[in-house]
Design a protein around this motif. Sequence first.
Motif, short mmCIF file in Angstrom:
data_model
loop_
_atom_site.label_atom_id
_atom_site.label_comp_id
_atom_site.label_asym_id
_atom_site.label_seq_id
_atom_site.Cartn_x
_atom_site.Cartn_y
_atom_site.Cartn_z
N ALA A 33 3.12 6.50 -8.13
CA ALA A 33 3.85 6.04 -6.94
C ALA A 33 3.96 4.53 -6.93
CB ALA A 33 3.12 6.51 -5.68
N MET B 151 0.85 -1.19 0.00
CA MET B 151 0.00 0.00 0.00
C MET B 151 0.89 1.24 0.00
SD MET B 151 -2.58 -0.91 3.07
CE MET B 151 -3.16 -2.56 3.40
N PHE B 152 0.51 2.23 -0.80
CA PHE B 152 1.26 3.48 -0.86
C PHE B 152 0.33 4.65 -0.56
CE2 PHE B 152 3.20 0.54 -3.88
CZ PHE B 152 4.54 0.60 -3.54
N VAL B 153 0.88 5.66 0.10
CA VAL B 153 0.17 6.93 0.19
C VAL B 153 0.96 7.93 -0.63
CG1 VAL B 153 1.27 7.61 2.39
CG2 VAL B 153 -0.84 8.70 1.69
N SER B 154 0.25 8.57 -1.56
CA SER B 154 0.88 9.52 -2.45
C SER B 154 0.24 10.88 -2.22
CB SER B 154 0.70 9.07 -3.90
OG SER B 154 1.32 9.98 -4.77
N ARG B 155 1.05 11.85 -1.78
CA ARG B 155 0.50 13.16 -1.39
C ARG B 155 0.71 14.18 -2.49
NH1 ARG B 155 3.50 11.38 3.54
NH2 ARG B 155 1.97 10.85 5.14
N ALA C 258 -2.35 6.52 7.53
CA ALA C 258 -1.24 7.45 7.31
C ALA C 258 -1.75 8.87 7.46
CB ALA C 258 -0.64 7.26 5.91
#
Lengths: 196, 215
Positions: A100, A63-67, A190
């Motif tokens: 991402a 899992m990725f968090v892309s801001r 996150a």
Amino acid sequence: MRNNPIGRVVGALLALCVLGSPAWGAAVNSADDVGIASVVTDTTKPRQCVFAYAVIDTGNNDMFVSRQQVTPGPDESANRSRFPCPTQVPTRLATRALEACLSRTADAKLCVYGDMARGFESRPDIRQTAENTSRCASDLANYIGIACFDTGDRQVCNVACGGTEQEARDLARGRCEVKQQKRCPITGVAEILPPQ
Amino acid sequence: MQASAALPWRRCRSLLPALLAMLVAAAVVRPADAQAPPAGRPIFAVPPSLWDRRMVSVRPLLNQTVSDFAAIADGIVFGMGPGEVNAHMPVPAKGVTWTALPQATEFQDDVRYFWVKFDDAPNLRAGATACAGDESYIVFMFKTRGLFRISYRLMPSAVCPRTTEVLDQIFGRFVAISADIAASVHYRAGPLDVVDITDSTAGYLLSTRWQPRAE
């Protein structure tokens, strides 16, 4: 009017209105309470709007968090140390967020947005995911949460935004369990704003 | 009428001990999944992007450099020769030169490598604290121009049956580095989890993945 009780109440209300007006400076309501921009200058540097997207590599279940931070306009002002986020968000932000995952997986076809439709496990395709419900805005929430269940081959997930870490996690789990009709014990959370 | 109305209550009263016992049992003996704490997974944070106010143009929010990468890799940077990388090992191996290194056959180009056991290079753990086991190792890959890839190969073993945690810790550190500096990719190769950290200027070599040979 001095002896009239109604007159006394009206007088008191008028006095309150005058004393409570911005012209008197001190007693300004919270901008959230009255729905207008605050006239009190923020003492800390306000944070710009950030959209946090949850994207997933379904091959590895990473899992990725892309801001995606958005520069505020010159006429925009911060509320509670945060700039408001635009209400219309172009899909190119979501596309950038997906990168991402695309640049960090061996198989780009396996990268999807985090909020999945029911039955994703039988049709594991990005078209079975939604970019708009996979993002959280920093002016409305503090955390992005994700909750999933494991099919054995891959995880099926849903996303939610919350004021606290626990709330984001619980809302994501609730959304996943209602939408997928399964228990969703795998969770992640996150912060929406990147660390300063 | 009164007697007949009281009859169900009497029946219920007789069932009360049994109901209480069932409630106690339900509170003590719950299904295994209900007792298990919710499993938490890390969410890997990639470097943020900055958009203009019309959300048309974008650039990286952070100004990362090779130094950010070197800080994780204990001073190792892409372009170093085999001897220089070897000098960063806690116990440098003898005779590590380009000509002495074996070829990495997954590449069409002349790519050479040497490897070190994960546990023998604590300075290259990228801050990971979880176990990696005695079967895990790190491969350094070179072109003639120098190092272009560090490959973490994590293999569960009897001493460390689960390498997911160490994988998450290593991948999480390198994912935070811009893909313009070091491209971090995670994939499965047989029983191993592989994390490749590749020089972003490596061109077509970037997309080449390793798979263990079938025995």
